[in-house]
Design a protein around this motif. Structure first.
Motif, PDB file in Angstrom:
ATOM      1  N   MET A 132       0.812  -1.222   0.000  1.00 33.21           N
ATOM      2  CA  MET A 132       0.000   0.000   0.000  1.00 33.21           C
ATOM      3  C   MET A 132       0.834   1.255   0.000  1.00 33.21           C
ATOM      4  SD  MET A 132      -2.906  -1.167   2.719  1.00 33.21           S
ATOM      5  CE  MET A 132      -3.934   0.269   2.462  1.00 33.21           C
ATOM      6  N   ALA A 176       0.458   4.752   3.682  1.00 36.08           N
ATOM      7  CA  ALA A 176      -0.631   3.948   4.249  1.00 36.08           C
ATOM      8  C   ALA A 176      -0.096   3.020   5.339  1.00 36.08           C
ATOM      9  CB  ALA A 176      -1.312   3.144   3.150  1.00 36.08           C
ATOM     10  N   ALA A 177       1.140   2.534   5.167  1.00 37.58           N
ATOM     11  CA  ALA A 177       1.737   1.647   6.173  1.00 37.58           C
ATOM     12  C   ALA A 177       1.960   2.410   7.476  1.00 37.58           C
ATOM     13  CB  ALA A 177       3.048   1.063   5.655  1.00 37.58           C
ATOM     14  N   GLN A 225       0.443   5.087   8.449  1.00 37.96           N
ATOM     15  CA  GLN A 225      -0.846   5.428   9.036  1.00 37.96           C
ATOM     16  C   GLN A 225      -1.436   4.232   9.783  1.00 37.96           C
ATOM     17  OE1 GLN A 225      -4.158   6.496   6.427  1.00 37.96           O
ATOM     18  NE2 GLN A 225      -4.664   8.108   7.873  1.00 37.96           N
ATOM     19  N   THR A 226      -1.255   3.023   9.217  1.00 42.54           N
ATOM     20  CA  THR A 226      -1.737   1.823   9.902  1.00 42.54           C
ATOM     21  C   THR A 226      -1.068   1.703  11.268  1.00 42.54           C
ATOM     22  OG1 THR A 226      -1.913   0.795   7.726  1.00 42.54           O
ATOM     23  CG2 THR A 226      -2.151  -0.645   9.637  1.00 42.54           C
ATOM     24  N   MET A 237      -2.748   4.120  13.485  1.00 40.77           N
ATOM     25  CA  MET A 237      -4.079   3.632  13.855  1.00 40.77           C
ATOM     26  C   MET A 237      -3.952   2.622  14.989  1.00 40.77           C
ATOM     27  SD  MET A 237      -5.623   3.163   9.998  1.00 40.77           S
ATOM     28  CE  MET A 237      -7.269   2.597  10.335  1.00 40.77           C
ATOM     29  N   ALA A 296      -3.556   9.106  12.675  1.00 45.29           N
ATOM     30  CA  ALA A 296      -4.425   7.942  12.456  1.00 45.29           C
ATOM     31  C   ALA A 296      -5.571   8.330  11.518  1.00 45.29           C
ATOM     32  CB  ALA A 296      -4.962   7.422  13.780  1.00 45.29           C
ATOM     33  N   ARG A 297      -5.987   9.585  11.590  1.00 49.62           N
ATOM     34  CA  ARG A 297      -7.068  10.069  10.719  1.00 49.62           C
ATOM     35  C   ARG A 297      -6.555  10.571   9.385  1.00 49.62           C
ATOM     36  NH1 ARG A 297      -8.977  13.589  14.607  1.00 49.62           N
ATOM     37  NH2 ARG A 297      -8.201  15.222  13.244  1.00 49.62           N
ATOM     38  N   ASP A 298      -5.422  11.270   9.429  1.00 52.00           N
ATOM     39  CA  ASP A 298      -4.980  12.003   8.251  1.00 52.00           C
ATOM     40  C   ASP A 298      -3.468  11.856   8.089  1.00 52.00           C
ATOM     41  OD1 ASP A 298      -4.950  13.687   6.129  1.00 52.00           O
ATOM     42  OD2 ASP A 298      -5.754  15.435   7.158  1.00 52.00           O
ATOM     43  N   TYR A 299      -3.058  11.037   7.157  1.00 50.47           N
ATOM     44  CA  TYR A 299      -1.628  10.888   6.882  1.00 50.47           C
ATOM     45  C   TYR A 299      -1.432  10.831   5.379  1.00 50.47           C
ATOM     46  CZ  TYR A 299       3.207   9.647   7.864  1.00 50.47           C
ATOM     47  OH  TYR A 299       4.570   9.669   7.948  1.00 50.47           O
ATOM     48  N   GLU A 318      -0.055  10.183   1.483  1.00 52.10           N
ATOM     49  CA  GLU A 318       0.362   8.959   0.791  1.00 52.10           C
ATOM     50  C   GLU A 318       1.627   9.202  -0.030  1.00 52.10           C
ATOM     51  OE1 GLU A 318      -3.018   7.349  -1.382  1.00 52.10           O
ATOM     52  OE2 GLU A 318      -4.259   7.711   0.368  1.00 52.10           O
ATOM     53  N   GLU A 328      -9.605   6.119  -1.173  1.00 45.38           N
ATOM     54  CA  GLU A 328      -9.479   6.401   0.258  1.00 45.38           C
ATOM     55  C   GLU A 328     -10.216   5.340   1.077  1.00 45.38           C
ATOM     56  OE1 GLU A 328      -7.674   8.563   1.867  1.00 45.38           O
ATOM     57  OE2 GLU A 328      -8.503   8.175   3.864  1.00 45.38           O
ATOM     58  N   LYS A 373      -8.350   2.053   0.958  1.00 40.15           N
ATOM     59  CA  LYS A 373      -7.197   2.083   1.851  1.00 40.15           C
ATOM     60  C   LYS A 373      -7.645   1.833   3.295  1.00 40.15           C
ATOM     61  CE  LYS A 373      -5.214   5.863   3.443  1.00 40.15           C
ATOM     62  NZ  LYS A 373      -4.566   7.191   3.473  1.00 40.15           N
ATOM     63  N   ARG A 374      -8.692   2.569   3.701  1.00 41.74           N
ATOM     64  CA  ARG A 374      -9.206   2.418   5.066  1.00 41.74           C
ATOM     65  C   ARG A 374      -9.622   0.972   5.349  1.00 41.74           C
ATOM     66  NH1 ARG A 374      -8.133   5.833   9.110  1.00 41.74           N
ATOM     67  NH2 ARG A 374      -7.434   7.683   8.039  1.00 41.74           N
ATOM     68  N   GLN A 410      -6.617  -1.253   5.739  1.00 46.00           N
ATOM     69  CA  GLN A 410      -5.950  -1.013   7.025  1.00 46.00           C
ATOM     70  C   GLN A 410      -6.731  -1.638   8.173  1.00 46.00           C
ATOM     71  OE1 GLN A 410      -5.796   3.266   6.589  1.00 46.00           O
ATOM     72  NE2 GLN A 410      -3.576   3.251   6.393  1.00 46.00           N
ATOM     73  N   LEU A 466      -5.534  -4.622  10.718  1.00 44.63           N
ATOM     74  CA  LEU A 466      -5.512  -4.470  12.173  1.00 44.63           C
ATOM     75  C   LEU A 466      -6.412  -5.504  12.857  1.00 44.63           C
ATOM     76  CD1 LEU A 466      -5.518  -0.567  12.398  1.00 44.63           C
ATOM     77  CD2 LEU A 466      -3.675  -2.097  13.072  1.00 44.63           C
TER      78      LEU A 466
END
Lengths: 248, 118
Positions: free
Chosen positions: A77, A81-82, A84-85, A88, A182-185, A187, B93, B96-97, B100, B104
């Motif tokens: 990803m 995205a990594a 951000q995961t 999260m 976690a909400r906004d990162y 790419e 988006e 992606k969510r 993720q 998790l």
């Protein structure tokens, strides 16, 4: 406060704060074991999570074999995205501090205390390890150097403070930034953008001098061919970020 | 009727019927057809109703009225494509969510099942 005092204060706080080290890794089977054992030696109180970004090699198995929690993304990803995961995960588990360290062994774990201390002491919401503040003898390639200088100039103007190493991925953040990321990162090539977004949201940014090593094994993900695209894309993205609506 | 007018009418009718048929067979969601339907209807109206096209052309200073038809079609296509770019951004988006969250959740799940075995 001298360095030893600072270090003992940090060590003390390490035990009270819940710290998570996030290692994003894509095909780093050769390096990740070394990174993990060095981290365990340097920050034994911290938890470690490896975000396996769809690696085709044994990255995930190596980390899991060492007893490390591995979050396996279903496909490659990208670093943004990594990361951000990882944030999260940190937000879900209620960590106070998150530290991002590359899986390629470029960030020496013995420098972690320097990166983490401004955040633990509450002097900054994010601390970025910079290779260009006098320590170490890291010399980037020409293409990389041009990119770093461009972003550095641009971000310094935007944030009205000196940003010497905008592409450094060696960072520590506090709980507020964990929730924000976690909400906004961003790419693709997220590091410079991640700074611009934080500034826009009103977070305090600090840089600390660190010594960095050349990659232990393998090649950097930025090649000459991509350098130009990278520059243009990130410059545009940062400028657009400034116009974005940001909720803290 | 000029040849170009015949072509314009046939083409607009084909698009209109095609879009309606796709909706009917549930191959196209209404929300994506929202821009296609008015595009097709307006183009059909302008191709059939020559006087309207000609007076708009005169007002706009366009000497060759069918060119106006192409211009309007072009604007609609631009809107449709922009709409798609917005939709694709939204979808990527969300994709992606989802990925993720799945990653998790899977980690959490494996952790829990391991705990049960012990």
């Amino acid at each position: 406060m001298d360095f030893l005092q600072q270090r003992s204060l940090v060590t003390e706080n390490l035990t009270t704060n819940k710290i998570l080290v996030i290692i994003p890794a894509y095909n780093e089977a050769a390096n990740i074991g070394g990174v993990i054992s060095a981290l365990r030696r340097e920050v034994p109180h911290a938890d470690i999570v490896v975000i396996n970004d769809g690696s085709s090699d044994a990255t995930g198995q190596v980390a899991a074999g060492l007893g490390i929690r591995v979050v396996k993304l279903p496909y490659n990803m990208g670093i943004g995205a990594a990361m951000q995961t990882g944030y999260m995960y940190a937000a879900d588990k209620g960590y106070d501090i998150a530290l991002q360290v590359d899986g390629d062994g470029q960030h020496p774990p013995d420098q972690i205390h320097k990166v983490i201390s401004p955040v633990i002491e509450g002097k900054a919401d994010i601390a970025i390890g910079s290779r260009f503040l006098g320590e170490g003898d890291y010399v980037p390639s020409l293409a990389r150097s041009i990119g770093i200088k461009t972003f550095s100039g641009m971000l310094s103007v935007i944030t009205r403070q000196k940003v010497t190493d905008p592409t450094s991925g060696f960072r520590a953040v506090n709980k507020d930034v964990i929730r924000f990321y976690a909400r906004d990162y961003p790419e693709d090539y997220p590091e410079p953008e991640a700074i611009a977004l934080l500034h826009k949201a009103g977070f305090r940014i600090a840089e600390v001098p660190i010594r960095m090593e050349a990659r232990v094994w393998g090649k950097s993900s930025i090649t000459y061919f991509r350098a130009f695209y990278y520059m243009v894309k990130v410059t545009l993205a940062v400028l657009i970020d400034l116009m974005k609506r940001v909720e803290r | 009727m000029q040849f170009i007018q015949v072509i314009a009418v046939l083409f607009s009718v084909a698009v209109l019927i095609g879009v309606i048929d796709l909706i009917r067979r549930r191959k196209l969601k209404e929300r994506y057809a929202l821009l296609w339907l008015p595009s097709a209807i307006i183009l059909l109206a302008l191709s059939l109703w020559r006087d309207l096209l000609h007076s708009i052309s005169r007002l706009a200073g366009v000497e060759y009225p069918p060119a106006l038809l192409f211009f309007i079609a072009f604007l609609f296509l631009l809107l449709i494509v922009l709409h798609y770019s917005v939709e694709i951004s939204d979808l990527s988006e969300k994709n992606k969510r989802l990925a993720q969250e799945v990653a998790l959740l899977k980690t959490l799940f494996e952790q829990n099942t391991k705990g049960e075995k012990e």
